[in-house]
Design an enzyme around this catalytic site. Structure first.
Site, short mmCIF file in Angstrom:
data_model
loop_
_atom_site.label_atom_id
_atom_site.label_comp_id
_atom_site.label_asym_id
_atom_site.label_seq_id
_atom_site.Cartn_x
_atom_site.Cartn_y
_atom_site.Cartn_z
N LEU A 1 35.56 -1.82 -20.90
CA LEU A 1 34.87 -0.89 -20.00
C LEU A 1 35.47 -0.94 -18.60
O LEU A 1 35.61 -2.01 -18.02
CB LEU A 1 33.38 -1.20 -19.93
CG LEU A 1 32.58 -0.98 -21.21
CD1 LEU A 1 31.12 -1.32 -20.99
CD2 LEU A 1 32.73 0.45 -21.70
N SER B 1 33.91 3.42 -12.34
CA SER B 1 34.28 4.65 -11.65
C SER B 1 35.14 4.41 -10.41
O SER B 1 35.81 5.32 -9.93
CB SER B 1 33.02 5.43 -11.26
OG SER B 1 32.16 4.63 -10.48
N CYS B 2 35.14 3.18 -9.91
CA CYS B 2 35.94 2.88 -8.71
C CYS B 2 37.44 2.83 -9.02
O CYS B 2 38.25 2.71 -8.09
CB CYS B 2 35.50 1.57 -8.08
SG CYS B 2 35.80 0.11 -9.09
N TYR C 1 38.25 -4.97 -6.92
CA TYR C 1 37.60 -4.80 -8.22
C TYR C 1 38.27 -3.67 -9.00
O TYR C 1 38.52 -3.78 -10.21
CB TYR C 1 36.12 -4.50 -8.02
CG TYR C 1 35.33 -4.33 -9.30
CD1 TYR C 1 35.17 -5.40 -10.17
CD2 TYR C 1 34.74 -3.12 -9.62
CE1 TYR C 1 34.43 -5.26 -11.35
CE2 TYR C 1 34.01 -2.96 -10.79
CZ TYR C 1 33.86 -4.04 -11.64
OH TYR C 1 33.14 -3.88 -12.80
N THR D 1 30.34 6.42 -16.21
CA THR D 1 29.87 6.78 -14.88
C THR D 1 28.81 5.76 -14.46
O THR D 1 28.63 4.74 -15.11
CB THR D 1 29.31 8.22 -14.90
OG1 THR D 1 29.04 8.62 -13.57
CG2 THR D 1 28.06 8.32 -15.75
#
Length: 241
Positions: free
Chosen positions: A29, A32-33, A60, A88
């Site tokens: 996974l 969104s960043c 990150y 998201t």
């Protein structure tokens, strides 16, 4: 330094050990960043690595991008049925409601709840929630630290930024369904053969609908029953637009 190191090491060790152990299917996974701060909207998978990242979460993001690249590389070179999904913003039961470290939705829910209690002058319940003494002055000082105040019988909740950035939210149960759907239905053979970088990196998971932070705040206020004022602190960052 510790943050990016720990994230890089944790994912790299798990992915490499999965390779050594012969794990056939693996799902990684992202976040969104990973996308550039000024990515085109709506964000498609091709926006990855197309511009500068949001500085506040760059370490990150870089760790997550490295994980996506690891998954892609093992899939392409060794034919492993491994894939990366990019969810998201997620929400749901057992979220992190810490007032200092939580994400926007759980933070907003808890602050709105506390603001409603202050509006009702329910100092004992606020004190219990914050785990402090129930003395009124101490409660009010603590709430001010989180942008919650009461003046002339009007309760105000001050939130970060301008309220204009858009966010898309997905319930964790729907995300779990999406993970199972992808693992059961994606044609990994085609994905492994496909040389186009867009399809060969990761897949976005979301609802396809977003709303502004201001709209989110108004919705949470309505559901929480908070009838005070919402204010915006433009001296605080908005984050990714």
């Amino acid at each position: 330094a510790e943050f990016i190191y720990q994230n890089l090491m944790a994912q790299s060790i798990v992915i490499h050990e999965a390779f050594l152990a012969g794990v056939k299917r693996l799902l990684f996974l992202g976040s969104s960043c990973i996308y550039p701060k000024n990515a085109q909207q709506p964000i498609t998978e091709s926006e990855l690595l197309s511009g500068s990242l949001e500085p506040t979460n760059e370490p990150y993001a870089i760790a997550k991008i490295a994980g996506i690249e690891l998954i892609k590389s093992f899939r392409k070179e060794y034919g492993r049925k491994w894939i990366s999904l990019m969810p998201t913003n997620l929400y749901g039961p057992n979220d992190n409601f810490d007032l200092d470290k939580s994400h926007v939705l759980p933070a907003m829910i808890r602050k709105m709840y506390l603001a409603k209690l202050l509006d009702e002058s329910n100092y004992s319940t606020i004190a219990k929630n914050l785990q402090i003494e129930s003395e009124q002055l101490q409660v009010e000082e603590k709430l001010k630290h989180y942008g919650i105040s009461k003046t002339n019988q009007i309760t105000t909740l001050k939130l970060w930024g301008s309220g204009t950035p858009c966010r898309e939210f997905l319930h964790v149960d729907d995300m779990a369904d999406a993970c199972l759907f992808v693992m059961n239905n994606v044609n990994f053979n085609d994905l492994i053969k496909d040389k186009k970088e867009i399809r060969n990196t990761h897949i976005n998971i979301g609802t396809g609908e977003d709303l502004t932070i201001k709209e989110l705040a108004e919705l949470v206020a309505e559901l929480a029953g908070f009838e005070g004022e919402l204010a915006w602190d433009s001296s605080k960052p908005d984050g990714t637009p």
